[in-house]
Design a protein around this motif. Sequence first.
Motif, PDB file in Angstrom:
ATOM      1  N   UNK A 178    -132.502  86.999 -37.255  1.00 20.37           N
ATOM      2  CA  UNK A 178    -131.629  85.834 -37.197  1.00 20.37           C
ATOM      3  C   UNK A 178    -132.435  84.634 -36.738  1.00 20.37           C
ATOM      4  N   UNK A 179    -132.407  83.574 -37.540  1.00 21.93           N
ATOM      5  CA  UNK A 179    -133.193  82.369 -37.253  1.00 21.93           C
ATOM      6  C   UNK A 179    -134.656  82.717 -36.973  1.00 21.93           C
ATOM      7  N   UNK A 180    -135.168  83.687 -37.731  1.00 22.89           N
ATOM      8  CA  UNK A 180    -136.567  84.060 -37.605  1.00 22.89           C
ATOM      9  C   UNK A 180    -136.881  85.034 -36.484  1.00 22.89           C
ATOM     10  N   UNK A 181    -135.903  85.429 -35.698  1.00 26.08           N
ATOM     11  CA  UNK A 181    -136.142  86.336 -34.573  1.00 26.08           C
ATOM     12  C   UNK A 181    -135.682  87.741 -34.932  1.00 26.08           C
ATOM     13  N   UNK A 182    -136.577  88.742 -34.903  1.00 24.07           N
ATOM     14  CA  UNK A 182    -136.142  90.127 -35.107  1.00 24.07           C
ATOM     15  C   UNK A 182    -135.248  90.552 -33.942  1.00 24.07           C
ATOM     16  N   UNK A 183    -134.007  90.871 -34.251  1.00 20.85           N
ATOM     17  CA  UNK A 183    -133.014  91.167 -33.222  1.00 20.85           C
ATOM     18  C   UNK A 183    -132.655  92.656 -33.246  1.00 20.85           C
TER      19      UNK A 183
END
Length: 308
Positions: free
Chosen positions: A64-69
């Motif tokens: 999400x928004x470039x962040x692996x969550x």
Amino acid sequence: MSPHPRLQLTDEVREALADGRPVVALESTIISHGMPYPDNVRMAGEVEDLIRAEGVTPATIAVLDGAPRVGLTADDLEMLGKAVESVTKASVRDLGYVVAKGVHGATTVAATMRLAHLAGIAVFATGGLGGVHRGATSSMDVSADLTELSRTPVAVISAGVKSILDIGLTLEAMETLSIPVIGYQTDEFPSFYSRSSGYAAPMRADSPEELAAIMAAQWDLGVTSGFDIASPIPAADEIPADQIAGIITQALADMDELGLTGKDTTPYLLGRVVELTGGASLTANIALVKNNALLGARLAKAYAALRP
């Protein structure tokens, strides 16, 4: 192992992993590209609730928004379910791109496996695996799920492979790639909507504890492949193979007429099968995902008990 520093974990997931408590990974492509809204979001929440009811922590994975969550909020699930056009279907090859571009990526089985392993999660429950597509001898359309299973030590619980695939060739490919395929309480390999595909399951296990022992033995020997744990859809929810076969043939013909290829094929085919079955395939899909999630929770507990 400590989670990779690029990963963003929810407090719930971080604390469970730090304490050695069981965690089950869940994919996000099934939410954004596998089911229609709002069924997809409702399914995702219900699956997480089922896992928590077993005393296990769910960890739905996405970028999400470039962040692996690793672990998502209810608002995150809602966004993934509604904003399909702005969410990339992200396999392993796409992870660097979606992270660097700062965009949303719904993770496939392959990408979810990779991120789950980086987080230190050993068990992952999904619906159906990707595999060798029909006509792959000319199209070379083979899912990266198989490649990832051959090299990433995560146990993936599925209802077999998606029945839109060439199941026989998929099983041959998994044998070549040294991927253990274990039928859970069955000698037959399931085919997603149906309890049998007409092919035998290469191995069998009858309890979560037996599965956990096999996982531990394999990985203790230094074999780093994952596992395909094939758990048949409950009998009350299946669509018999002879009934679904003609529907899949029609959906494949419709797809060919549209000229769809690559990663657009599976979302189209699943959606078309829903239309052709009047929604019965969606009901079956939700039932098998929940069934896999329950087995995933019980397997995660059994495996955690072996790793004090």
